[in-house]
Every structure is written in structure tokens, then in C-alpha cells.
Design an enzyme around this catalytic site. Sequence first.
Site, PDB file in Angstrom:
ATOM      1  N   TYR A 162      -1.629   0.746 -15.357  1.00 45.32           N
ATOM      2  CA  TYR A 162      -0.788   1.862 -14.960  1.00 45.32           C
ATOM      3  C   TYR A 162      -0.728   3.014 -15.961  1.00 45.32           C
ATOM      4  CZ  TYR A 162       0.717  -1.561 -11.532  1.00 45.32           C
ATOM      5  OH  TYR A 162       0.746  -2.484 -10.525  1.00 45.32           O
TER       6      TYR A 162
ATOM      7  N   ASN B  22       4.805   6.080  -3.115  1.00 42.31           N
ATOM      8  CA  ASN B  22       4.228   4.898  -3.738  1.00 42.31           C
ATOM      9  C   ASN B  22       5.290   3.813  -3.598  1.00 42.31           C
ATOM     10  OD1 ASN B  22       3.310   2.829  -5.367  1.00 42.31           O
ATOM     11  ND2 ASN B  22       2.575   4.184  -6.986  1.00 42.31           N
TER      12      ASN B  22
ATOM     13  N   HIS C 174       3.085  -3.965   0.752  1.00 40.47           N
ATOM     14  CA  HIS C 174       2.443  -5.118   1.374  1.00 40.47           C
ATOM     15  C   HIS C 174       3.420  -5.998   2.153  1.00 40.47           C
ATOM     16  CE1 HIS C 174      -0.323  -3.700  -1.629  1.00 40.47           C
ATOM     17  NE2 HIS C 174       0.574  -3.956  -2.544  1.00 40.47           N
TER      18      HIS C 174
ATOM     19  N   ASP D 182       8.345   1.346   9.217  1.00 43.43           N
ATOM     20  CA  ASP D 182       9.039   1.904  10.377  1.00 43.43           C
ATOM     21  C   ASP D 182       9.741   3.209  10.026  1.00 43.43           C
ATOM     22  OD1 ASP D 182       8.140  -0.234  11.866  1.00 43.43           O
ATOM     23  OD2 ASP D 182      10.089  -1.273  11.911  1.00 43.43           O
TER      24      ASP D 182
ATOM     25  N   HIS E 149      -1.232   5.037  -4.585  1.00 44.28           N
ATOM     26  CA  HIS E 149      -1.137   3.902  -5.503  1.00 44.28           C
ATOM     27  C   HIS E 149      -1.953   4.219  -6.740  1.00 44.28           C
ATOM     28  CE1 HIS E 149       1.074   1.308  -2.862  1.00 44.28           C
ATOM     29  NE2 HIS E 149       0.322   1.769  -1.884  1.00 44.28           N
ATOM     30  N   ILE E 150      -1.397   3.911  -7.876  1.00 51.92           N
ATOM     31  CA  ILE E 150      -2.049   4.178  -9.153  1.00 51.92           C
ATOM     32  C   ILE E 150      -3.296   3.328  -9.301  1.00 51.92           C
ATOM     33  CG2 ILE E 150      -1.744   4.056 -11.662  1.00 51.92           C
ATOM     34  CD1 ILE E 150       1.326   4.595 -11.039  1.00 51.92           C
ATOM     35  N   SER E 151      -3.184   2.064  -8.959  1.00 50.43           N
ATOM     36  CA  SER E 151      -4.333   1.157  -9.056  1.00 50.43           C
ATOM     37  C   SER E 151      -5.066   1.113  -7.718  1.00 50.43           C
ATOM     38  CB  SER E 151      -3.872  -0.247  -9.442  1.00 50.43           C
ATOM     39  OG  SER E 151      -3.104  -0.821  -8.406  1.00 50.43           O
TER      40      SER E 151
ATOM     41  N   ARG F 188      -2.557  -7.944  -2.165  1.00 53.85           N
ATOM     42  CA  ARG F 188      -2.355  -6.492  -2.250  1.00 53.85           C
ATOM     43  C   ARG F 188      -3.321  -5.709  -1.364  1.00 53.85           C
ATOM     44  NH1 ARG F 188       1.054  -5.657  -6.684  1.00 53.85           N
ATOM     45  NH2 ARG F 188       0.874  -7.249  -8.291  1.00 53.85           N
TER      46      ARG F 188
END
Length: 137
Positions: A22, A67, A73, A80, A93-95, A104
Site C-alpha cells: 500500500y 475504495n 468482496h 446495492d 483499489h491500490i493493489s 479478493r
Amino acid sequence: MRILIINGPNLNLLGKRQPSIYGDKSFDEYIHEIQKEGVHVSVYQSNVEGEIINTLHDAKADGIILNAGGYTHTSVAIRDAVAAIEIPVVEVHISNISARESFRHESLISPVAVGCIFGFGMTGYELALDYFLKLKK
């Protein structure tokens, strides 16, 4: 233009949590680097699913960068909420979640987001912001 960034669980630990994944900057340090003229960026972070949902429902923005962290997940409720609002949402998402643990690999949010940016580190937020700027033109 008003952009709302919503960060989910554990993203308050950026700069401290797993820097190899991160990075070593806090989100506050990073957000100052991507400010754009004519754009008001506000940031909200919560570790609580319901608070994220309330923030999505109450948002007054031209675009949302989301994020959802680990809720990506697992949270049908956040999915919704994204589907229920008219404000476009870009998932960030950073990764690269597809290159991590198998649990994931699936995002419940991706199908209801206007776009998804994974794996570019903190630059993903800037890419999402650039998308909204181009959309406005």
C-alpha cells in the site's frame, strides 16, 4: 466540480499498513498531491459498512471514487447502495486484487461501477479523478 472519495476499512492505516503493498504515504499526504484546479475533493473514510452506505446515499457530488477495501468482496449492501444512486462511481483499489488471494478476485461492486482501476497504487485515485474531469468536458 465536486468529487467525493470514500475509503473503506483499514485505509486509515495507509502509510503504516503493509507498505510493500500500500505504499508509505498516508492518504492525507497523497491527496494534497492530486488536487486539481476547479475541483473540490472531499474524503471520507470509515471502517463501518453502514456508515459507508449512508455516505453514498447522502452524497452531493459529481462523481464518487470508492475504495471499499475488504467490503469489496463481501458487501451486497454497499453494491446495492452504489446501484441505487445516480452519481457515477469509479471503483479503485491500490493493489491488483486479481493478483492477490483468491478471495479478493471477485468484486461485488465492479458490475455497478462505471469503471474500475486496480493495481496502480495510489495513482489509481488520480486516474479516477482524471476520468471525471474528462467526463465533464
